[in-house]
Write a protein that holds these residues in place. Structure first.
Motif, PDB file in Angstrom:
ATOM      1  N   TYR A  25       0.458   0.029  -3.265  1.00 52.17           N
ATOM      2  CA  TYR A  25       0.642   0.962  -2.139  1.00 52.17           C
ATOM      3  C   TYR A  25       1.223   2.287  -2.617  1.00 52.17           C
TER       4      TYR A  25
ATOM      5  N   TYR B 294      -1.837   3.962  -4.627  1.00 55.87           N
ATOM      6  CA  TYR B 294      -3.043   4.250  -3.841  1.00 55.87           C
ATOM      7  C   TYR B 294      -2.731   4.264  -2.339  1.00 55.87           C
ATOM      8  N   PRO B 295      -1.915   5.208  -1.885  1.00 53.74           N
ATOM      9  CA  PRO B 295      -1.539   5.241  -0.464  1.00 53.74           C
ATOM     10  C   PRO B 295      -2.722   5.468   0.466  1.00 53.74           C
ATOM     11  N   ASP B 296      -3.811   6.049  -0.055  1.00 54.10           N
ATOM     12  CA  ASP B 296      -5.006   6.269   0.756  1.00 54.10           C
ATOM     13  C   ASP B 296      -6.091   5.228   0.479  1.00 54.10           C
ATOM     14  N   PHE B 297      -5.742   4.177  -0.293  1.00 53.01           N
ATOM     15  CA  PHE B 297      -6.658   3.079  -0.630  1.00 53.01           C
ATOM     16  C   PHE B 297      -7.810   3.541  -1.525  1.00 53.01           C
ATOM     17  N   ASP B 298      -7.695   4.699  -2.128  1.00 49.04           N
ATOM     18  CA  ASP B 298      -8.750   5.207  -3.014  1.00 49.04           C
ATOM     19  C   ASP B 298      -8.497   4.667  -4.420  1.00 49.04           C
TER      20      ASP B 298
END
Length: 205
Positions: free
Chosen positions: A38, A41-45
């Motif tokens: 998390y 990759y807070p934007d799940f990218d």
């Protein structure tokens, strides 16, 4: 010496009483590479190439996470969907993970007796985590019983937190030093605070 990759996922680390401290413990173990999904990759990218290279470079992969709805937080599923590609992790030419060791290190809110056919969840912990075990086998990895901390909401009471952290430290050091009895650890229902029966004894203790 083996190299261990601890992949950590907690969507609300500010509310974590035990996962955060356990991850701090993992960070301090020599031979362990800690990855906070998390945070990275807070934007799940998710950077698939980077994550695949991390897997290639390590011998042991540990998924550390709270047990959310009998599984892992969402980003860990996203990571699996993207990183464990056909031709890399499985399939005729997908042998990059073959021979590696995989396990879950989980925290669960309920007590151990809730994880049984007669308990609240009507299933044992290994059964609930079967998708992870099946994934490991498909990828040619050896799956170990989960390191499990039950009653996580009460983990900070008394000296329980220190006990759990010390056990996790012992586990990770044993994995790195190749001192874990993999046959016993693979057959157990779960690994907990007392790891002595799963350690290979040496002359220098």
């Amino acid at each position: 010496m083996a190299k261990a990759l601890v992949i950590y996922a907690h969507p609300r680390p500010d509310r974590s009483e035990i996962n955060g401290p356990l991850f701090e413990t993992a960070k301090a173990v020599q031979g362990v590479t800690p990855v906070d999904l998390y945070a990275e990759y807070p934007d799940f990218d998710i950077d698939v190439d980077r994550e695949q290279q991390r897997l290639v470079e390590h011998d042991v992969i540990v998924f550390q996470h709270p047990l959310y709805w009998y599984s892992a937080p969402a980003i860990m599923k996203e990571w699996q969907d993207l990183v464990l590609e056909h031709g890399f992790a499985y399939g005729k030419h997908g042998t990059a993970l073959a021979g590696k060791t995989f396990m879950n290190a989980i925290t669960a809110g309920a007590k151990p007796d809730a994880y049984s056919q007669a308990g609240l969840n009507h299933a044992d912990l290994r059964s609930l985590l079967l998708p992870f075990e099946a994934t490991a086998h498909l990828c040619g990895m050896r799956y170990l019983a989960p390191f499990a901390l039950f009653g996580a909401g009460r983990a900070s009471e008394g000296n329980q937190l220190d006990i759990h952290r010390n056990a996790y430290d012992d586990l990770l050091k044993a994995l790195v030093a190749d001192r874990l009895d993999f046959e016993k650890a693979a057959a157990a229902p779960f690994l907990g605070d007392v790891l002595d029966e799963f350690l290979i004894k040496t002359g220098a203790m």
